[in-house]
Design an enzyme around this catalytic site. Structure first.
Site, mmCIF file in Angstrom:
data_model
loop_
_atom_site.group_PDB
_atom_site.id
_atom_site.type_symbol
_atom_site.label_atom_id
_atom_site.label_comp_id
_atom_site.label_asym_id
_atom_site.label_seq_id
_atom_site.Cartn_x
_atom_site.Cartn_y
_atom_site.Cartn_z
ATOM 1 N N CYS A 75 0.906 -1.279 0.019
ATOM 2 C CA CYS A 75 0.056 0.039 0.066
ATOM 3 C C CYS A 75 0.924 1.097 0.037
ATOM 4 O O CYS A 75 2.084 1.307 0.474
ATOM 5 C CB CYS A 75 -1.030 0.103 1.252
ATOM 6 S SG CYS A 75 -1.849 -1.310 1.395
ATOM 7 N N ARG A 115 3.018 0.317 -5.448
ATOM 8 C CA ARG A 115 3.011 -0.490 -4.103
ATOM 9 C C ARG A 115 1.664 -1.066 -4.106
ATOM 10 O O ARG A 115 1.397 -1.896 -2.981
ATOM 11 C CB ARG A 115 2.962 0.827 -3.016
ATOM 12 C CG ARG A 115 4.275 1.322 -3.099
ATOM 13 C CD ARG A 115 4.392 2.330 -1.828
ATOM 14 N NE ARG A 115 4.540 1.703 -0.669
ATOM 15 C CZ ARG A 115 5.520 1.451 -0.105
ATOM 16 N NH1 ARG A 115 6.686 1.553 -0.382
ATOM 17 N NH2 ARG A 115 5.373 0.708 1.120
ATOM 18 N N TRP A 151 -2.875 -2.551 -1.507
ATOM 19 C CA TRP A 151 -2.669 -3.794 -2.018
ATOM 20 C C TRP A 151 -3.329 -4.789 -0.828
ATOM 21 O O TRP A 151 -2.908 -4.371 0.217
ATOM 22 C CB TRP A 151 -1.047 -4.077 -1.838
ATOM 23 C CG TRP A 151 -0.805 -5.652 -2.564
ATOM 24 C CD1 TRP A 151 -0.637 -5.823 -3.733
ATOM 25 C CD2 TRP A 151 -0.647 -6.499 -1.629
ATOM 26 N NE1 TRP A 151 -0.422 -7.220 -3.683
ATOM 27 C CE2 TRP A 151 -0.104 -7.801 -2.290
ATOM 28 C CE3 TRP A 151 -0.461 -6.663 -0.152
ATOM 29 C CZ2 TRP A 151 0.139 -9.044 -1.960
ATOM 30 C CZ3 TRP A 151 -0.032 -8.027 0.357
ATOM 31 C CH2 TRP A 151 0.128 -9.013 -0.667
ATOM 32 N N ASN A 177 -0.736 1.742 5.989
ATOM 33 C CA ASN A 177 0.080 0.662 5.080
ATOM 34 C C ASN A 177 0.570 -0.231 6.208
ATOM 35 O O ASN A 177 1.189 0.265 7.190
ATOM 36 C CB ASN A 177 1.354 1.318 4.609
ATOM 37 C CG ASN A 177 2.124 0.532 4.044
ATOM 38 O OD1 ASN A 177 1.829 -0.676 3.599
ATOM 39 N ND2 ASN A 177 3.726 0.819 3.993
ATOM 40 N N GLY A 178 0.668 -1.588 6.061
ATOM 41 C CA GLY A 178 1.157 -2.393 7.015
ATOM 42 C C GLY A 178 0.167 -3.398 7.628
ATOM 43 O O GLY A 178 -1.038 -3.613 6.921
ATOM 44 N N GLU A 206 15.536 -16.916 -12.372
ATOM 45 C CA GLU A 206 15.173 -15.441 -12.410
ATOM 46 C C GLU A 206 14.314 -15.217 -13.668
ATOM 47 O O GLU A 206 13.287 -14.554 -13.985
ATOM 48 C CB GLU A 206 16.438 -14.572 -12.394
ATOM 49 C CG GLU A 206 16.295 -12.935 -12.705
ATOM 50 C CD GLU A 206 15.363 -12.386 -11.578
ATOM 51 O OE1 GLU A 206 14.889 -13.087 -10.609
ATOM 52 O OE2 GLU A 206 14.845 -11.221 -11.619
ATOM 53 N N LYS A 266 10.375 -13.866 -13.649
ATOM 54 C CA LYS A 266 10.149 -12.816 -14.719
ATOM 55 C C LYS A 266 9.030 -12.997 -15.300
ATOM 56 O O LYS A 266 7.777 -12.281 -15.470
ATOM 57 C CB LYS A 266 11.462 -12.074 -15.397
ATOM 58 C CG LYS A 266 12.334 -11.597 -14.941
ATOM 59 C CD LYS A 266 12.170 -10.186 -14.202
ATOM 60 C CE LYS A 266 11.650 -10.123 -12.709
ATOM 61 N NZ LYS A 266 12.741 -10.039 -11.630
ATOM 62 N N GLU A 270 5.744 -13.824 -13.305
ATOM 63 C CA GLU A 270 4.990 -12.593 -12.620
ATOM 64 C C GLU A 270 4.364 -11.547 -13.389
ATOM 65 O O GLU A 270 3.363 -10.929 -13.137
ATOM 66 C CB GLU A 270 5.996 -12.126 -11.694
ATOM 67 C CG GLU A 270 7.062 -11.206 -12.185
ATOM 68 C CD GLU A 270 8.104 -10.490 -11.001
ATOM 69 O OE1 GLU A 270 7.559 -10.297 -10.026
ATOM 70 O OE2 GLU A 270 9.209 -10.427 -11.274
ATOM 71 N N HIS A 272 14.102 -35.984 -13.785
ATOM 72 C CA HIS A 272 13.420 -36.604 -12.665
ATOM 73 C C HIS A 272 12.160 -36.230 -12.108
ATOM 74 O O HIS A 272 11.718 -35.830 -10.906
ATOM 75 C CB HIS A 272 14.424 -36.533 -11.547
ATOM 76 C CG HIS A 272 15.775 -36.960 -11.538
ATOM 77 N ND1 HIS A 272 16.073 -38.413 -11.338
ATOM 78 C CD2 HIS A 272 16.970 -36.332 -11.846
ATOM 79 C CE1 HIS A 272 17.322 -38.434 -11.595
ATOM 80 N NE2 HIS A 272 17.847 -37.358 -12.014
ATOM 81 N N LYS A 318 5.410 -3.519 -5.311
ATOM 82 C CA LYS A 318 7.042 -3.545 -5.299
ATOM 83 C C LYS A 318 7.526 -3.676 -3.807
ATOM 84 O O LYS A 318 8.552 -4.396 -3.869
ATOM 85 C CB LYS A 318 7.245 -1.991 -5.593
ATOM 86 C CG LYS A 318 8.599 -1.897 -6.116
ATOM 87 C CD LYS A 318 9.266 -2.469 -7.013
ATOM 88 C CE LYS A 318 10.859 -2.342 -7.488
ATOM 89 N NZ LYS A 318 11.103 -3.323 -8.449
HETATM 90 C C1 F6R Z 1 10.461 -9.861 -8.653
HETATM 91 C C2 F6R Z 1 10.557 -9.082 -7.492
HETATM 92 C C3 F6R Z 1 10.086 -9.586 -6.170
HETATM 93 C C4 F6R Z 1 11.108 -9.047 -5.203
HETATM 94 C C5 F6R Z 1 11.119 -9.447 -3.677
HETATM 95 C C6 F6R Z 1 11.959 -9.041 -2.728
HETATM 96 O O1 F6R Z 1 10.568 -9.344 -9.694
HETATM 97 O O2 F6R Z 1 10.613 -7.996 -7.599
HETATM 98 O O3 F6R Z 1 10.445 -11.142 -6.057
HETATM 99 O O4 F6R Z 1 12.579 -9.576 -5.538
HETATM 100 O O5 F6R Z 1 9.563 -8.902 -3.399
HETATM 101 O O6 F6R Z 1 12.075 -7.647 -2.911
HETATM 102 P P1 F6R Z 1 13.120 -6.612 -2.299
HETATM 103 O O7 F6R Z 1 14.456 -6.797 -3.136
HETATM 104 O O8 F6R Z 1 12.721 -5.428 -2.324
HETATM 105 O O9 F6R Z 1 13.406 -7.249 -0.897
#
Ligand code: F6R
Length: 605
Positions: free
Chosen positions: A2, A28, A75, A101-102, A477, A481, A484, A500, A600
């Protein structure tokens, strides 16, 4: 998650300022949006489910009257995304409005108490209790500031909130407890925000609130108090430029592609970052008997890479651990253990929880983060920045590259201190120096090809990303990507392990993306490609320039510059996979900057 924002101004039109900043906080969370202002002794609220521009189109939230207000982009955690659960939330009489937020952990207990005292709670959120608690304390004759302080002292959990009251046309009271909150000061207004990039351009100075602080904002003054004692605290003003500038899309369609394209510059930033802190961090690692690298999501993938390099280059006993799985049963903490927490935002609750749990123990807490002044920088005894600049796309791209390059620098320093692996460190250093143009080339050469493959991929429902050795990081990774932002189910897997079980899924046209630099795993991975091809897989491979063998057996290839040492190939090989995910999202009509259900900074555990 949020985003919260509040602003109190000498002039009318505050809702426009709040609206513009909420747009920058939308990364967010974007389940719902809302705004409240005080005007003529009343509170005006407009809010609804949906993204900010949709809600603006319906309700014109940026046109609420008044000089003081708060806003929220959500969020959802407690309570479904709906109008009723959208913030701002109000007390019984609609004379107090709050954005939060939280998570309030004891909200059920508080709801019950408030309901039996006659309060009418209208939403299913944990946040609404804040407005009713403040109302309750106000009714007992406390000032708004004291009422909010007592309300906050009744809460358990992590939160940042901002509150306005009809009694005060120009005051915002806000509190920070384990969720980020900064204050921005300009000539005409004072505001509070979940992060620095969302501060309006005319903000000149910033105060980063600490956990356990309450602030009273008016257009003319900022007063900070200790939440527990109510005592006034000194104001620590920072220059806004010193903690990160403003961000826009710079003519790109999305932040994600802008941030992918910024990666050569990020490489230059990392390689020219001051050596002193990197050296100090490397020294701490070398002195430790064991190092745990802790992170989530993409940052966890960087932890795998960093552990591998520290072991290989500097003989350090390094282990990656997913932050939410960091328990006594899988780790051994002694006075000579170090924990290196890696987090782009520096606010990820799972990571902060690990650091908080270890704070009073005899263990070194170190960090690598992109956000100076974030919570992680206060919990760690030593931290190093990533120098990637603000990352606005929800999917981490340029900060991942910054993490890989900074971990390489740290490993080189550690190896030098240990006096080991001279050839490997010199070769890694040579790569770092040329990394910016190599990354640039990896982007340019693969842009069209990735667009093309993305169109094939767009109609698929599943994909495998397979690799061996250090490039398992790249496969993980690449899969993260893709899933998500395009919602294609993707799994990153060790190629040798895929026979396996996972191979059972492979049938005609099943996409398998292989990462195949010419390292010691090359011949084995050719075997793995053949196994998948024999079952009809559609094979896409990342290969180095000059490669013939993998090219011949692949349906499509992404070609990357050939580099030494091979241990650093993830830095280049992940780039076409970022582009592939981006273009696959576009081909499927998804918004790559705002994937569903994500945000984010994940500030809940
Ligand atoms: C994937 C992504 C998330 C963050 C994860 C950790 O693209 O952005 O998987 O990597 O939420 O976030 P940070 O690095 O801010 O702790």
């Amino acid at each position: 998650m949020c985003g919260i924002f509040g602003c109190t101004s000498l002039r009318e039109g505050v809702s426009r300022i709040i609206y513009d900043s909420l747009k920058k906080l939308e990364y967010r969370g974007y389940d719902s949006v809302g705004l409240a202002t005080t005007y003529g002794g009343h509170i005006f609220v407009k809010k609804d489910q949906g993204r900010i521009e949709e809600v603006e189109g319906k309700l014109e939230i940026s046109k609420l009257p008044g000089r003081c207000g708060i806003g929220h982009t959500r969020w959802a955690t407690h309570g479904a995304p709906s109008k009723e659960n959208a913030h701002p939330l109000t007390d019984c009489e609609g004379r107090i409005a709050v954005v939060h937020n939280g998570i309030i952990e004891n909200y059920l207990e508080l709801r019950e108490k408030l309901a039996s005292a006659g309060h009418k709670l209208r939403s299913r959120t944990d946040s609404e209790v804040i407005a009713h608690l403040a109302e309750e304390f106000l009714s007992r004759g406390l000032t708004i500031e004291e009422a909010v302080r007592h309300a906050a002292l009744s809460l358990r959990g992590s939160y940042a909130f901002a509150l306005i009251s009809a009694l005060h046309d120009d005051a915002i009271v806000c509190v920070r407890m384990e969720s980020p909150l900064v204050i921005g000061i300009s000539r005409d207004f004072v505001c509070c925000s979940s992060d620095v990039p969302a501060l309006p351009p005319d903000v000149e100075s910033v105060v980063i609130m600490n956990d356990g602080e309450l602030a009273i904002l008016t257009p003319q003054a900022v007063t900070i108090r200790d939440l527990g004692s109510g005592q006034q605290l000194p104001l620590k003003l920072l220059n806004k430029e010193s903690i990160g500038g403003l961000v826009d899309k710079g003519g790109f369609a999305h932040y994600m592609i802008k941030e992918i394209r910024e990666q050569p510059q990020v490489a230059l930033n990392v390689i020219s970052a001051p050596r002193a802190f990197i050296l100090r961090l490397a020294n701490e690692l070398v002195k430790s008997d064991r190092v745990y690298l802790v992170g989530c999501g993409t940052s966890y993938h960087a932890c795998i890479f960093g552990s591998y390099l520290l072991r290989l280059m500097a003989d350090i006993d390094a282990h990656p651990v997913v932050a939410s799985e960091f328990h006594d049963s899988c780790t051994r903490i002694t006075p000579s253990t170090a924990v290196l927490a890696i987090s782009q935002s520096g606010e990820t609750a799972d990571v902060l929880q690990v650091l908080r749990a270890l704070q009073d123990k005899d263990v070194k807490l170190l960090a690598l983060t992109n956000v100076m002044g974030s919570s992680i920088t206060r919990l760690a005894s030593l931290y190093v920045g990533l120098y990637a600049g603000p990352e606005m796309g929800v999917a981490a791209t340029k900060t991942f590259i910054a993490q890989l390059l900074m971990l390489t620098r740290i490993s080189i320093e550690a190896a030098r201190i240990e006096g080991v692996n001279h050839d490997l460190t010199s070769s890694a250093e040579r790569f770092l120096k040329s990394s910016a143009p190599l990354i640039e080339k990896a982007i340019l050469v693969n842009e069209l090809q990735t667009k093309d493959v993305a169109i094939d991929l767009a109609s698929k429902t599943n994909a495998f990303f397979l690799a061996r050795g250090i490039n398992i990081v790249t496969a993980l990774e690449g899969a993260l990507k893709l899933k998500e932002i395009s919602y294609i189910h993707a799994e990153g897997y060790p190629a040798g392990e895929s026979k396996h079980g996972p191979i059972a899924l492979v049938e005609e046209g099943y996409p398998c993306v292989f990462v195949c630099p010419r390292d010691e795993t090359y011949n084995k991975i050719i075997g793995n490609i053949m196994e998948m091809k024999a079952r009809g897989a559609f094979v896409v491979s990342c290969v180095e320039e000059g490669d013939k063998d993998v090219k011949e057996i692949s349906d499509r290839t992404f070609v990357l510059p050939e580099i030494e040492p091979k241990q650093l190939t993830p830095v280049l090989h992940v780039i076409p996979l970022q582009l592939l995910a981006y273009y696959a999202a576009l081909a499927r009509g998804c918004d790559p900057d705002r994937p569903r259900n994500l945000a984010k900074s994940v500030t809940v555990t």
